[in-house]
Design a protein around this motif. Structure first.
Motif, PDB file in Angstrom:
ATOM      1  N   MET A 150      -6.378  24.145 -10.582  1.00 59.19           N
ATOM      2  CA  MET A 150      -7.068  23.729 -11.745  1.00 59.19           C
ATOM      3  C   MET A 150      -8.051  24.875 -12.018  1.00 59.19           C
ATOM      4  O   MET A 150      -8.584  25.305 -13.223  1.00 59.19           O
ATOM      5  CB  MET A 150      -7.900  22.500 -11.191  1.00 59.19           C
ATOM      6  N   PRO A 151      -8.657  25.787 -11.188  1.00 57.16           N
ATOM      7  CA  PRO A 151      -9.588  26.817 -11.624  1.00 57.16           C
ATOM      8  C   PRO A 151      -9.017  27.702 -12.734  1.00 57.16           C
ATOM      9  O   PRO A 151      -9.894  28.531 -13.349  1.00 57.16           O
ATOM     10  CB  PRO A 151      -9.858  27.574 -10.467  1.00 57.16           C
ATOM     11  N   TYR A 165      -4.566  20.399  -6.266  1.00 60.40           N
ATOM     12  CA  TYR A 165      -5.609  20.251  -7.457  1.00 60.40           C
ATOM     13  C   TYR A 165      -6.487  21.499  -7.533  1.00 60.40           C
ATOM     14  O   TYR A 165      -6.784  22.002  -8.447  1.00 60.40           O
ATOM     15  CB  TYR A 165      -6.017  18.976  -7.646  1.00 60.40           C
ATOM     16  N   GLN A 166      -7.117  21.649  -6.306  1.00 59.14           N
ATOM     17  CA  GLN A 166      -8.423  22.176  -6.433  1.00 59.14           C
ATOM     18  C   GLN A 166      -7.943  23.801  -6.274  1.00 59.14           C
ATOM     19  O   GLN A 166      -8.811  24.632  -6.730  1.00 59.14           O
ATOM     20  CB  GLN A 166      -9.090  21.967  -5.016  1.00 59.14           C
ATOM     21  N   ARG A 167      -6.643  24.294  -6.122  1.00 66.64           N
ATOM     22  CA  ARG A 167      -6.446  25.580  -6.129  1.00 66.64           C
ATOM     23  C   ARG A 167      -5.920  25.976  -7.597  1.00 66.64           C
ATOM     24  O   ARG A 167      -5.987  27.097  -8.047  1.00 66.64           O
ATOM     25  CB  ARG A 167      -5.365  25.857  -5.199  1.00 66.64           C
ATOM     26  N   TRP A 196     -10.962  22.604  -0.465  1.00 66.34           N
ATOM     27  CA  TRP A 196     -10.575  23.869  -0.691  1.00 66.34           C
ATOM     28  C   TRP A 196     -11.721  24.389  -1.034  1.00 66.34           C
ATOM     29  O   TRP A 196     -12.596  24.252  -2.007  1.00 66.34           O
ATOM     30  CB  TRP A 196      -9.240  24.121  -1.723  1.00 66.34           C
ATOM     31  N   PRO A 197     -11.999  25.608  -1.013  1.00 67.61           N
ATOM     32  CA  PRO A 197     -11.381  26.735   0.125  1.00 67.61           C
ATOM     33  C   PRO A 197     -11.731  26.484   1.588  1.00 67.61           C
ATOM     34  O   PRO A 197     -12.790  26.185   1.688  1.00 67.61           O
ATOM     35  CB  PRO A 197     -11.734  27.992  -0.338  1.00 67.61           C
TER      36      PRO A 197
END
Lengths: 93, 486
Positions: B353-354, B349-351, B407-408
């Motif tokens: 979504m940006p 998700y954190q990778r 992340w990261p």
């Protein structure tokens, strides 16, 4: 790891000023990202937001770097492309 | 004088290269069923600790092995992978088998048809052993919040195998199979190959069809073999490459005979090298810099010429790839990100979504820079040289403890310089060249002209023979790892 989307911050001469500046950039990036995701109807869960914003800030920096690169594609008239075919789909072609 | 032992008698079956096993299959000294049973036995014994496989298709593997043996007895030879076991990263469809992408979002999805890669391997008489662990959707990270545990690095329980083709790297290094097929969007085949001491090939963009494989980034996704040796990779590419009407990205370039390219040496080849990207970077382990220098010396000793070149800044390649990757990956997953955010692993998700924040103008700018970078690489390197030999990873495998909750991870855990050739589409191969002082594998990257995998293989084969240490396997994996350590 095969991937790297972390944007590393450069060291600053005045640590206090750097902290203030970084906080301001982060705040601006967060506001911008919230607007964009709001328009898309996406709510980012609060506990995931820190990692998402870190990635977004890195992308902002990278997009800015790309805008600064001098290439011979700048100023192409009317968006006309010098390519033939769909080599966007075939970067190795 | 006593009879010399045959290759079959002298070598454990998992140590036979694809060409060696193929020769024995064709001479009748070995059957595909024996080879397949050996692989299945090793998987049953070793994989409970490695977690390289998500699914083992034992029954169908043995059926396909029996069919391969019947064909050979009847005089039908389906090519270099005939009778050879392989496994797929679990983003490729295989009819009747789940394609999970290691995601809660795909649990229970059973493929109704074969991906083109699977169809070609099946038609080539190869024997599918099952599906291999991946980072979620080929992007997430080494996560413990997915339906399957992350694969382990056979060289060290404390270190990750890299990703996203993590199961491929672990399975090949542990000798569970010689051949796996992975995907590589920014380094996902070359990374685990580097960190697990295997060979990973990202072929030229469009060489291998992605039809029936999960898309991550439509203009950066590449598909290729992760294997134990260069000859194994050449054999696998021979079978899976080629234009595919079902995938408009595939190129119409003619196929070479890559297995025949091997053995031709490197005399007369012009080799470029680019230490400016890594040699003065404190992140780069000294063993890697000296390993690359040693490799260049080997090539010089075999009659190649070596010249240093200056490439465009690495950061521009990286930024270009990251912006394209982010925008395209978000486009693929945006519906699920909106509706089911909690069904993704945290890292995934954190990778992904940006990418929601990439403006169309920035995406198109990145694509313009991309074309410029490709031209720069061609003019700087490939107008005058046959290959570029450069860094692949800058350090040995990261530790599990390097990965934080969000992340990261720190840059230490993000040490690959693979994305430039994902951006430009040139073929690039990750080759092991020995071990660092910490006992973990190191390697380098060989990059060729578009559609010239043959020369990449020639260079890799020469270096492999002198530096590859293909006799050395992870120590201690042949013991019973009951329970694992997750």
């Amino acid at each position: 790891m095969a991937t790297d989307d972390a944007g590393a911050a450069a060291p600053a001469a005045d640590p206090a000023a750097a902290v203030d500046s970084a906080a301001a950039v982060r705040s601006a990036a967060e506001a911008e990202f919230d607007t964009l995701t709001g328009r898309l109807g996406i709510d980012v869960p609060a506990d995931l937001k820190g990692g998402v914003l870190a990635g977004y800030q890195g992308l902002r920096d990278m997009a800015a770097l790309l805008r600064s690169v001098e290439t011979d594609h700048r100023g192409r008239p009317g968006g006309r492309d010098d390519r033939t075919g769909n080599d966007e789909e075939r970067p190795g072609a | 004088m006593p009879d010399m032992p045959s290759a079959r008698q002298a070598t454990a079956l998992h140590e036979l290269s694809v060409p060696e096993a193929g020769a024995l299959l064709r001479s009748g000294e070995l059957t595909s069923v024996e080879l397949t049973r050996h692989a299945l036995d090793r998987i049953a014994r070793l994989d409970p600790a490695l977690h390289a496989f998500i699914l083992v298709t034992e029954r169908t593997a043995l059926e396909r092995a029996e069919a391969a043996d019947r064909d050979l007895r009847a005089g039908t030879d389906r090519g270099p992978m005939h009778g050879i076991p392989y496994a797929l990263k679990d983003i490729f469809d295989a009819e009747g088998v789940p394609t999970t992408n290691a995601s809660w979002l795909r649990t229970g999805d059973v493929a109704r048809t074969d991906s083109t890669v699977e169809r070609r391997l099946r038609a080539g008489g190869a024997v599918g052993l099952g599906k291999l662990t991946t980072f979620e959707f080929a992007v997430g990270g080494p996560s413990f919040d997915l339906p399957v545990p992350p694969a382990r690095n056979p060289w060290s329980e404390e270190h990750v195998p890299s990703g996203s083709s993590s199961g491929s790297g672990a399975a090949v290094a542990a000798g569970l199979t010689r051949v796996t097929i992975g995907s590589d969007t920014s380094g996902s085949t070359r990374g685990p190959a580097f960190h697990c001491g295997a060979v990973g090939l990202k072929p030229t963009y469009g060489r291998v069809s992605g039809h029936g494989a999960q898309t991550l980034s439509r203009t950066l996704d590449h598909f290729g073999p992760l294997t134990w040796t260069v000859a194994d990779a050449a054999a696998a590419l021979q079978v899976i490459a080629g234009a595919d009407p079902a995938d408009p990205r595939t190129a119409g370039a003619p196929l070479d005979d890559w297995t025949a390219a091997l053995g031709r040496g490197v005399a007369g080849l012009r080799v470029a090298t680019s230490p400016g990207w890594y040699a003065d970077d404190p992140l780069t382990m000294p063993e890697i810099t000296t390993g690359i220098e040693r490799a260049l010396g080997v090539l010089g000793g075999h009659g190649a010429s070596v010249e240093e070149v200056t490439l465009p800044p690495y950061d521009v390649f990286n930024a270009c790839g990251r912006v394209v990757f982010a925008a395209e990956a978000f486009a693929v997953h945006q519906d699920d990100l909106r509706r089911h955010p909690r069904s993704f692993g945290r890292y995934t998700y954190q990778r992904v979504m940006p990418g929601a924040g990439i403006a169309a103008a920035d995406y198109l700018r990145a694509m313009d820079v991309r074309r410029w970078l490709k031209r720069q690489l061609d003019e700087t390197v490939f107008d005058r040289h046959d290959v570029l030999v450069t860094v692949c990873g800058q350090t040995t495998a990261a530790r599990w403890s390097d990965f934080p909750e969000n992340w990261p991870p720190p840059k230490l855990a993000n040490d690959m310089q693979t994305i430039p050739f994902s951006v430009t589409g040139h073929p690039a191969l990750s080759l092991p060249i020995g071990f660092a002082a910490d006992g973990l594998p190191i390697g380098l990257q060989i990059v060729g002209r578009a559609h010239d995998e043959a020369t990449v293989f020639r260079v890799a084969e020469v270096l492999e023979a002198e530096l590859g240490e293909r006799h050395r396997r992870p120590q201690g994996i042949d013991i019973d790892h009951t329970g694992g350590n997750s």
